[in-house]
Motif scaffolding. Structure first.
Motif, PDB file in Angstrom:
ATOM      1  N   GLN A  27       0.834  -1.208   0.000  1.00 28.43           N
ATOM      2  CA  GLN A  27       0.000   0.000   0.000  1.00 28.43           C
ATOM      3  C   GLN A  27       0.868   1.255   0.000  1.00 28.43           C
ATOM      4  O   GLN A  27       0.591   2.210  -0.725  1.00 28.43           O
ATOM      5  CB  GLN A  27      -0.912  -0.027   1.227  1.00 28.43           C
ATOM      6  N   ARG A  30       2.431   2.058  -3.400  1.00 21.19           N
ATOM      7  CA  ARG A  30       1.436   2.683  -4.276  1.00 21.19           C
ATOM      8  C   ARG A  30       1.217   4.151  -3.889  1.00 21.19           C
ATOM      9  O   ARG A  30       1.194   5.033  -4.741  1.00 21.19           O
ATOM     10  CB  ARG A  30       0.113   1.945  -4.216  1.00 21.19           C
ATOM     11  N   GLU A  31       1.049   4.410  -2.579  1.00 19.34           N
ATOM     12  CA  GLU A  31       0.814   5.794  -2.121  1.00 19.34           C
ATOM     13  C   GLU A  31       1.978   6.709  -2.500  1.00 19.34           C
ATOM     14  O   GLU A  31       1.767   7.808  -3.002  1.00 19.34           O
ATOM     15  CB  GLU A  31       0.621   5.831  -0.603  1.00 19.34           C
ATOM     16  N   ARG A  33       4.268   6.205  -4.846  1.00 20.68           N
ATOM     17  CA  ARG A  33       4.322   6.324  -6.304  1.00 20.68           C
ATOM     18  C   ARG A  33       3.363   7.400  -6.788  1.00 20.68           C
ATOM     19  O   ARG A  33       3.718   8.266  -7.600  1.00 20.68           O
ATOM     20  CB  ARG A  33       3.975   4.983  -6.970  1.00 20.68           C
ATOM     21  N   LYS A  34       2.144   7.398  -6.267  1.00 21.18           N
ATOM     22  CA  LYS A  34       1.150   8.394  -6.672  1.00 21.18           C
ATOM     23  C   LYS A  34       1.536   9.795  -6.205  1.00 21.18           C
ATOM     24  O   LYS A  34       1.343  10.765  -6.934  1.00 21.18           O
ATOM     25  CB  LYS A  34      -0.230   8.003  -6.155  1.00 21.18           C
ATOM     26  N   GLN A  35       2.074   9.906  -4.985  1.00 23.87           N
ATOM     27  CA  GLN A  35       2.519  11.216  -4.492  1.00 23.87           C
ATOM     28  C   GLN A  35       3.617  11.796  -5.377  1.00 23.87           C
ATOM     29  O   GLN A  35       3.685  13.000  -5.584  1.00 23.87           O
ATOM     30  CB  GLN A  35       3.034  11.105  -3.052  1.00 23.87           C
ATOM     31  N   LYS A  36       4.471  10.922  -5.903  1.00 26.97           N
ATOM     32  CA  LYS A  36       5.566  11.365  -6.767  1.00 26.97           C
ATOM     33  C   LYS A  36       5.087  11.620  -8.203  1.00 26.97           C
ATOM     34  O   LYS A  36       5.847  12.129  -9.021  1.00 26.97           O
ATOM     35  CB  LYS A  36       6.684  10.323  -6.794  1.00 26.97           C
ATOM     36  N   GLY A  37       3.842  11.249  -8.505  1.00 23.64           N
ATOM     37  CA  GLY A  37       3.299  11.449  -9.848  1.00 23.64           C
ATOM     38  C   GLY A  37       3.790  10.431 -10.862  1.00 23.64           C
ATOM     39  O   GLY A  37       3.766  10.689 -12.066  1.00 23.64           O
ATOM     40  N   SER A  39       3.577   6.899 -12.947  1.00 22.96           N
ATOM     41  CA  SER A  39       2.675   5.838 -13.398  1.00 22.96           C
ATOM     42  C   SER A  39       3.310   4.495 -13.036  1.00 22.96           C
ATOM     43  O   SER A  39       4.516   4.427 -12.715  1.00 22.96           O
ATOM     44  CB  SER A  39       2.476   5.916 -14.910  1.00 22.96           C
ATOM     45  N   ILE A  40       2.529   3.438 -13.110  1.00 24.58           N
ATOM     46  CA  ILE A  40       3.089   2.101 -12.886  1.00 24.58           C
ATOM     47  C   ILE A  40       4.163   1.832 -13.929  1.00 24.58           C
ATOM     48  O   ILE A  40       5.223   1.289 -13.621  1.00 24.58           O
ATOM     49  CB  ILE A  40       1.986   1.024 -12.916  1.00 24.58           C
ATOM     50  N   SER A  55       2.424  -3.949 -10.616  1.00 20.91           N
ATOM     51  CA  SER A  55       1.002  -3.921 -10.286  1.00 20.91           C
ATOM     52  C   SER A  55       0.640  -5.028  -9.302  1.00 20.91           C
ATOM     53  O   SER A  55      -0.096  -4.804  -8.335  1.00 20.91           O
ATOM     54  CB  SER A  55       0.169  -4.068 -11.562  1.00 20.91           C
ATOM     55  N   GLU A  58       1.867  -4.022  -5.869  1.00 21.57           N
ATOM     56  CA  GLU A  58       1.016  -2.985  -5.266  1.00 21.57           C
ATOM     57  C   GLU A  58      -0.343  -3.520  -4.845  1.00 21.57           C
ATOM     58  O   GLU A  58      -0.962  -2.994  -3.924  1.00 21.57           O
ATOM     59  CB  GLU A  58       0.800  -1.838  -6.252  1.00 21.57           C
TER      60      GLU A  58
END
Length: 92
Positions: A27, A30-31, A33-37, A39-40, A55, A58
């Motif tokens: 988790q 994933r969090e 990765r998204k905060q850093k902008g 993509s997978i 994927s 995650e």
């Protein structure tokens, strides 16, 4: 078989507590990765893995992640491995 995970976890076999640790780092990756902008796809390129494997990690479908793999994720995301096990929401 007895596993000693850190100081807080002393478990036998694959118990719920150990699954909780696995879920937490998946988790957190994933969090972060998204905060850093990222993509997978971008993260997969940075760590040298197929995006399907990223994927799966995650989504908590891979339980056999090595420390070396976590090091690659940490390096790619610009964090330390301990950030994957810290429940703090914001990474700088």
């Amino acid at each position: 078989m007895l596993y000693n995970i850190g100081v807080r976890f002393k478990v036998t076999g694959m118990t719920q507590q150990l699954r909780g640790v696995i879920f937490l780092y998946a988790q957190r990756i994933r969090e972060i990765r998204k905060q850093k902008g990222f993509s997978i796809r971008k993260l997969a390129l940075l760590v040298g893995m197929h995006e399907t494997n990223v994927s799966q990690l995650e989504n908590n479908k891979r339980e056999n992640v090595t420390v070396k793999t976590l090091e690659r994720f940490a390096h790619a995301l610009g964090v330390s491995i301990s950030d994957f096990f810290n429940d703090t929401k914001e990474i700088r």
